[in-house]
Design a protein around this motif. Sequence first.
Motif, PDB file in Angstrom:
ATOM      1  N   SER A  99       0.822  -1.202   0.000  1.00  0.00           N
ATOM      2  CA  SER A  99       0.000   0.000   0.000  1.00  0.00           C
ATOM      3  C   SER A  99       0.860   1.258   0.000  1.00  0.00           C
ATOM      4  O   SER A  99       0.620   2.186  -0.785  1.00  0.00           O
ATOM      5  CB  SER A  99      -0.926   0.002   1.228  1.00  0.00           C
ATOM      6  N   HIS A 100       1.871   1.298   0.871  1.00  0.00           N
ATOM      7  CA  HIS A 100       2.769   2.463   0.923  1.00  0.00           C
ATOM      8  C   HIS A 100       3.541   2.616  -0.387  1.00  0.00           C
ATOM      9  O   HIS A 100       3.711   3.727  -0.889  1.00  0.00           O
ATOM     10  CB  HIS A 100       3.756   2.355   2.089  1.00  0.00           C
ATOM     11  N   TYR A 101       4.007   1.524  -0.939  1.00  0.00           N
ATOM     12  CA  TYR A 101       4.754   1.574  -2.193  1.00  0.00           C
ATOM     13  C   TYR A 101       3.893   2.175  -3.300  1.00  0.00           C
ATOM     14  O   TYR A 101       4.336   3.039  -4.056  1.00  0.00           O
ATOM     15  CB  TYR A 101       5.242   0.177  -2.571  1.00  0.00           C
ATOM     16  N   ARG A 102       2.652   1.722  -3.384  1.00  0.00           N
ATOM     17  CA  ARG A 102       1.755   2.234  -4.422  1.00  0.00           C
ATOM     18  C   ARG A 102       1.426   3.707  -4.182  1.00  0.00           C
ATOM     19  O   ARG A 102       1.405   4.507  -5.124  1.00  0.00           O
ATOM     20  CB  ARG A 102       0.487   1.398  -4.497  1.00  0.00           C
ATOM     21  N   TYR A 103       1.169   4.075  -2.946  1.00  0.00           N
ATOM     22  CA  TYR A 103       0.856   5.470  -2.623  1.00  0.00           C
ATOM     23  C   TYR A 103       2.042   6.372  -2.953  1.00  0.00           C
ATOM     24  O   TYR A 103       1.888   7.402  -3.604  1.00  0.00           O
ATOM     25  CB  TYR A 103       0.489   5.593  -1.141  1.00  0.00           C
ATOM     26  N   LEU A 104       3.221   5.973  -2.515  1.00  0.00           N
ATOM     27  CA  LEU A 104       4.413   6.774  -2.790  1.00  0.00           C
ATOM     28  C   LEU A 104       4.733   6.821  -4.277  1.00  0.00           C
ATOM     29  O   LEU A 104       5.222   7.840  -4.782  1.00  0.00           O
ATOM     30  CB  LEU A 104       5.597   6.252  -1.982  1.00  0.00           C
ATOM     31  N   SER A 105       4.431   5.748  -5.001  1.00  0.00           N
ATOM     32  CA  SER A 105       4.600   5.767  -6.446  1.00  0.00           C
ATOM     33  C   SER A 105       3.649   6.781  -7.078  1.00  0.00           C
ATOM     34  O   SER A 105       4.016   7.486  -8.031  1.00  0.00           O
ATOM     35  CB  SER A 105       4.357   4.374  -7.036  1.00  0.00           C
ATOM     36  N   GLY A 106       2.443   6.875  -6.543  1.00  0.00           N
ATOM     37  CA  GLY A 106       1.495   7.884  -7.020  1.00  0.00           C
ATOM     38  C   GLY A 106       1.994   9.297  -6.750  1.00  0.00           C
ATOM     39  O   GLY A 106       1.865  10.188  -7.599  1.00  0.00           O
ATOM     40  N   LEU A 107       2.570   9.508  -5.576  1.00  0.00           N
ATOM     41  CA  LEU A 107       3.146  10.822  -5.263  1.00  0.00           C
ATOM     42  C   LEU A 107       4.308  11.129  -6.205  1.00  0.00           C
ATOM     43  O   LEU A 107       4.440  12.265  -6.685  1.00  0.00           O
ATOM     44  CB  LEU A 107       3.624  10.874  -3.813  1.00  0.00           C
ATOM     45  N   LEU A 108       5.136  10.149  -6.462  1.00  0.00           N
ATOM     46  CA  LEU A 108       6.261  10.334  -7.380  1.00  0.00           C
ATOM     47  C   LEU A 108       5.757  10.690  -8.776  1.00  0.00           C
ATOM     48  O   LEU A 108       6.281  11.595  -9.438  1.00  0.00           O
ATOM     49  CB  LEU A 108       7.118   9.069  -7.408  1.00  0.00           C
ATOM     50  N   LEU A 109       4.727   9.997  -9.219  1.00  0.00           N
ATOM     51  CA  LEU A 109       4.108  10.304 -10.512  1.00  0.00           C
ATOM     52  C   LEU A 109       3.606  11.746 -10.534  1.00  0.00           C
ATOM     53  O   LEU A 109       3.859  12.498 -11.483  1.00  0.00           O
ATOM     54  CB  LEU A 109       2.959   9.330 -10.784  1.00  0.00           C
ATOM     55  N   ALA A 110       2.909  12.155  -9.479  1.00  0.00           N
ATOM     56  CA  ALA A 110       2.379  13.521  -9.406  1.00  0.00           C
ATOM     57  C   ALA A 110       3.502  14.556  -9.413  1.00  0.00           C
ATOM     58  O   ALA A 110       3.393  15.585 -10.085  1.00  0.00           O
ATOM     59  CB  ALA A 110       1.513  13.685  -8.152  1.00  0.00           C
ATOM     60  N   ILE A 111       4.570  14.290  -8.693  1.00  0.00           N
ATOM     61  CA  ILE A 111       5.705  15.224  -8.673  1.00  0.00           C
ATOM     62  C   ILE A 111       6.276  15.377 -10.074  1.00  0.00           C
ATOM     63  O   ILE A 111       6.548  16.491 -10.531  1.00  0.00           O
ATOM     64  CB  ILE A 111       6.781  14.761  -7.665  1.00  0.00           C
ATOM     65  N   GLY A 112       6.460  14.280 -10.777  1.00  0.00           N
ATOM     66  CA  GLY A 112       6.972  14.340 -12.146  1.00  0.00           C
ATOM     67  C   GLY A 112       6.049  15.109 -13.074  1.00  0.00           C
ATOM     68  O   GLY A 112       6.495  15.941 -13.872  1.00  0.00           O
ATOM     69  N   VAL A 113       4.735  14.867 -12.981  1.00  0.00           N
ATOM     70  CA  VAL A 113       3.766  15.576 -13.818  1.00  0.00           C
ATOM     71  C   VAL A 113       3.771  17.070 -13.471  1.00  0.00           C
ATOM     72  O   VAL A 113       3.713  17.923 -14.371  1.00  0.00           O
ATOM     73  CB  VAL A 113       2.355  14.961 -13.659  1.00  0.00           C
TER      74      VAL A 113
END
Length: 141
Positions: free
Chosen positions: A52-66
């Motif tokens: 769950s944390h990995y997926r959430y943090l991956s989403g944050l990473l995606l948002a930061i890149g966008v």
Amino acid sequence: MLRITDQAERRALQVTLCLLAVVPIGAGLAGALIGLASPGAGAGRAAAILDSHYRYLSGLLLAIGVLYMGLVPRIECRGGAIRMLTAAVVTGGSVRLLGLLEAPHPDPVVVFALAMELLVAPALALWQARVASRVRAGARR
């Protein structure tokens, strides 16, 4: 009917945001300082929590890149946003670096991530400031 003034509504939003910000601040500090031993991370649930944390943090990473990508047009005017995103990235990298105290032999992927977070992101923020300064100076001429 009671009408809330704009100033009172602004103050209510500020107070609410401050109170609610305590949740991610507390959870972030617990995760950063205690890791999986933090409250709610029992041994039997560790895999589900990690996923769950990995997926959430991956989403944050995606948002930061966008968000970074969205700053490319008119980058010379986006210093505040660049600095805020960079502060978030450096904070994450600093916590990652803190984790190396427990795992002193990092995987090459971790080393690459640390370099991006603690070296490249701040360098880009400094470069953006330099470009913005030169654009402002050119506009004054």
